[in-house]
Design a protein around this motif. Structure first.
Motif, short mmCIF file in Angstrom:
data_model
loop_
_atom_site.label_atom_id
_atom_site.label_comp_id
_atom_site.label_asym_id
_atom_site.label_seq_id
_atom_site.Cartn_x
_atom_site.Cartn_y
_atom_site.Cartn_z
N HIS A 277 5.06 10.33 -0.70
CA HIS A 277 5.09 9.18 -1.60
C HIS A 277 4.75 7.90 -0.83
O HIS A 277 3.93 7.10 -1.27
CB HIS A 277 6.47 9.06 -2.26
CG HIS A 277 6.68 7.75 -2.97
ND1 HIS A 277 6.56 7.62 -4.34
CD2 HIS A 277 6.96 6.51 -2.50
CE1 HIS A 277 6.75 6.36 -4.66
NE2 HIS A 277 7.01 5.67 -3.57
N GLU A 278 5.37 7.72 0.35
CA GLU A 278 5.10 6.51 1.15
C GLU A 278 3.64 6.45 1.58
O GLU A 278 3.01 5.39 1.55
CB GLU A 278 6.01 6.47 2.38
CG GLU A 278 7.50 6.32 2.08
CD GLU A 278 7.79 5.08 1.25
OE1 GLU A 278 7.11 4.05 1.43
OE2 GLU A 278 8.69 5.14 0.38
N HIS A 281 1.02 5.10 -0.85
CA HIS A 281 0.81 3.65 -0.96
C HIS A 281 -0.36 3.20 -0.08
O HIS A 281 -1.02 2.22 -0.38
CB HIS A 281 2.08 2.89 -0.59
CG HIS A 281 3.15 2.99 -1.64
ND1 HIS A 281 2.92 2.69 -2.97
CD2 HIS A 281 4.45 3.34 -1.57
CE1 HIS A 281 4.05 2.87 -3.65
NE2 HIS A 281 4.99 3.26 -2.82
N GLU A 355 4.41 2.59 -7.99
CA GLU A 355 5.40 3.63 -7.70
C GLU A 355 5.09 4.92 -8.47
O GLU A 355 5.16 6.02 -7.94
CB GLU A 355 6.82 3.15 -8.02
CG GLU A 355 7.31 2.02 -7.13
CD GLU A 355 7.21 2.33 -5.64
OE1 GLU A 355 7.38 3.50 -5.26
OE2 GLU A 355 6.91 1.39 -4.87
N HIS A 399 10.98 -0.83 -8.63
CA HIS A 399 10.85 0.62 -8.83
C HIS A 399 11.23 0.96 -10.27
O HIS A 399 12.08 0.29 -10.86
CB HIS A 399 11.75 1.38 -7.85
CG HIS A 399 11.20 1.36 -6.45
ND1 HIS A 399 11.09 0.20 -5.72
CD2 HIS A 399 10.71 2.35 -5.67
CE1 HIS A 399 10.54 0.48 -4.55
NE2 HIS A 399 10.31 1.78 -4.49
#
Ligand SMILES: [Zn+2]
Length: 420
Positions: A277-278, A281, A355, A399
Motif C-alpha cells: 500500500h505504501e 503511493h 488511499e 484516510h
C-alpha cells in the motif's frame, strides 16, 4: 474598528464554529454507536475494544475543542491584541532594525506560541495517552525531546527566517519569486537531511534483521519494479504503543521504516500488504503529485505575501501600527489560515482518493485479504473509532472511514481466493 480587523475576526470565529460543530457531531455520533460494533468487524473486534475506541475518540475531541478555542485566543492576542507589535517594540529597544532584529522578532513570537501550546502537549502525552494505555514516554524522554525540538526549530527556523528576511530586503519588488525558490531549496534539503541527520536524534534506526521478512519484502519490491536503499526498524515503542510504517527520502535513496510496534502486531503476509500500500503511493505518482500541488500552493502563498506586505491595511487591521518585513511574515503565518481552512476538505478528499487507489494497487500486487486483516488489527491496536461521523470524516480525515475502506478491500478479494 478597522474593516480588515472585522473580516479577520469573523473568518476566525467562523472557522472556530465549524470546528466545534464538527467535533460535537463526532462526539454525538461515536457515542450513539458505542454499543454496536459495525457488521463485518464483530469477529475481529470485541465489545470492550469497540467501546474503548469510542471513549478514546471522544476524549480526544473534548481536548481538541478546548485547544482550538485556546489557539484562537492566542492568535487573536498576538495579532489584533497587539502581541506581535509589543514583542517587535521590545526587540527594537535593544537592537538596530535589520535582518538580525527581524529574525529575533520571529523567534521570540514562535517561542511564545510554543510555550503557550506546551500544556496541551504535556496533557496529551501524560494524561490522555496514558489513560488509554498508549503512552510510553518517560518524563526524561519528554524533556529531552522538547529541548532537541526547540534547538532544531531555533536553528532551522532561524536560518529560514533570516534568509527570507534578507531576500525581502534585497531582492526588490519581485522578491517573492526568489523567496519561493529559496523555500523550495530548503524543503529539498530537509527532505534529504531528515532520515540521515534529524530523525536519528530522536529514534534509533536499525536494519531489519528478520531474514524471512526481508526476503518477502525484496520479492515485493522486485515484483513492483521498485528500488529502496534499505529497510529499517525504528524504536517507536520508546514513546508510544501506536504503530506505523513509512517511506522516506527520494530517488534511489528511499528508505523503508517500520515501527517496531507494527512488526510485533502484524504477521509477515500482513506486513507485506501494508508495504504494498505504501509503495503504491510512489508507483501511482501520488507523492510527486502532492509535491507539485504543495509547490504551487507555496508559490501562491509567497505571491500573496508579496502583495500583502505592501498593504498598509494588512498591518493596521491586524494590530501592527509600524509595518516591517518580520511583522508581515508573522501576520501572514498567523492570520492567513483563518481564511484558507476552507480548502482543507478538498485536500482531505483528494488524499482519501489516493488511499483507495493505493489499496487497490496493494490488492493487485500483494493480498487484499491480508491488507484488510492488517488494517483491522491496526484500527484495534490504535483504538481508531470504526464509526466516525460522516461529515466530520469528510472534512478532516486523510484516510477513508474504516467500514468503507474494509468493504472495498473485501470486494477486491478475488472470488477464487475467497472460496479457498
Ligand atoms: Zn496510504
Amino acid at each position: 474598528m478597522h474593516p480588515f480587523t472585522l473580516a479577520f475576526v469573523l473568518a476566525l470565529v467562523a472557522h472556530l464554529a465549524v470546528q466545534i460543530w464538527l467535533s460535537q457531531r463526532q462526539i454525538t455520533h461515536v457515542l450513539a454507536h458505542r454499543g454496536t460494533i459495525p457488521a463485518g468487524f464483530a469477529s475481529a473486534v470485541s465489545a470492550a475494544e469497540h467501546s474503548k475506541a469510542a471513549d478514546y475518540a471522544i476524549a480526544r475531541q473534548r481536548v481538541g475543542i478546548v485547544e482550538t478555542v485556546y489557539d484562537a485566543i492566542v492568535v487573536l492576542a498576538l495579532t489584533v491584541g497587539g502581541g506581535i507589535a509589543l514583542l517587535g517594540a521590545w526587540v527594537a529597544g535593544f537592537m538596530q532594525p535589520g535582518i538580525l532584529a527581524g529574525t529575533l522578532h520571529l523567534v521570540v513570537v514562535f517561542a511564545c506560541m510554543t510555550l503557550a501550546g506546551l500544556p496541551f502537549t504535556i496533557y496529551r502525552t501524560f494524561v490522555l495517552e496514558q489513560r488509554f494505555g498508549f503512552n510510553r514516554t518517560s518524563p526524561g524522554t519528554f524533556v529531552g525531546d522538547q529541548l532537541k525540538a526547540w534547538a532544531l526549530g531555533l536553528a532551522l527556523g532561524g536560518a529560514v527566517a533570516a534568509c527570507v528576511l534578507w531576500i525581502m530586503a534585497e531582492a526588490g519588488a519581485s522578491w517573492w519569486i526568489v523567496g519561493w525558490a529559496a523555500w523550495m531549496a530548503f524543503s529539498l534539503l530537509v527532505t534529504w537531511a531528515w532520515p540521515r541527520l534529524i530523525a536519528p536524534l530522536f529514534n534509533k534506526f536499525s536494519p531489519l534483521e528478520d531474514q524471512a521478512l526481508r526476503e518477502r519484502i525484496d520479492a515485493l519490491l522486485a515484483r513492483c519494479d521498485f528500488h529502496a536503499k534499505a529497510v529499517y526498524v525504528m524504536d517507536g515503542s520508546r514513546r508510544s504503543a501506536h504503530g506505523n510504517a513509512y517511506f522516506t527520502g527520494f530517488g534511489r535513496e528511499k528508505r523503508i521504516v517500520f515501527f517496531d510496534t507494527l512488526l510485533t502486531s502484524l504477521g509477515p503476509v500482513q506486513i507485506e500488504s501494508v508495504l504494498a500500500h505504501e509503495l503504491a503511493h510512489f508507483k501511482l505518482r501520488h507523492i510527486p503529485q502532492r509535491l507539485v500541488v504543495g509547490a504551487a500552493m507555496s508559490l501562491a502563498g509567497f505571491a500573496l505575501l508579496g502583495w500583502l506586505s505592501q498593504q498598509q491595511w494588512f498591518f493596521a487591521g491586524l494590530g501592527v501600527p509600524a509595518p516591517s518585513d518580520a511583522a508581515a511574515l508573522l501576520l501572514f503565518l498567523l492570520a492567513v489560515p483563518a481564511f484558507t481552512w476552507i480548502i482543507s476538505p478538498l485536500l482531505a478528499a483528494w488524499s482519501r482518493r489516493h488511499e483507495y487507489e493505493a489499496d487497490a494497487f496493494a490488492a493487485q500486487h500483494a493480498d487484499a485479504r491480508s491488507l484488510a486483516e492488517a488494517l483491522v488489527t491496526l484500527y484495534k491496536d490504535n483504538a481508531t473509532t470504526l464509526t466516525p461521523d460522516p461529515l466530520y470524516s469528510a472534512f478532516h480525515d486523510s484516510h477513508p472511514p474504516p467500514t468503507a475502506r474494509i468493504e472495498r478491500l473485501r470486494a477486491l478479494v478475488s472470488p477464487s481466493a475467497a472460496a479457498s
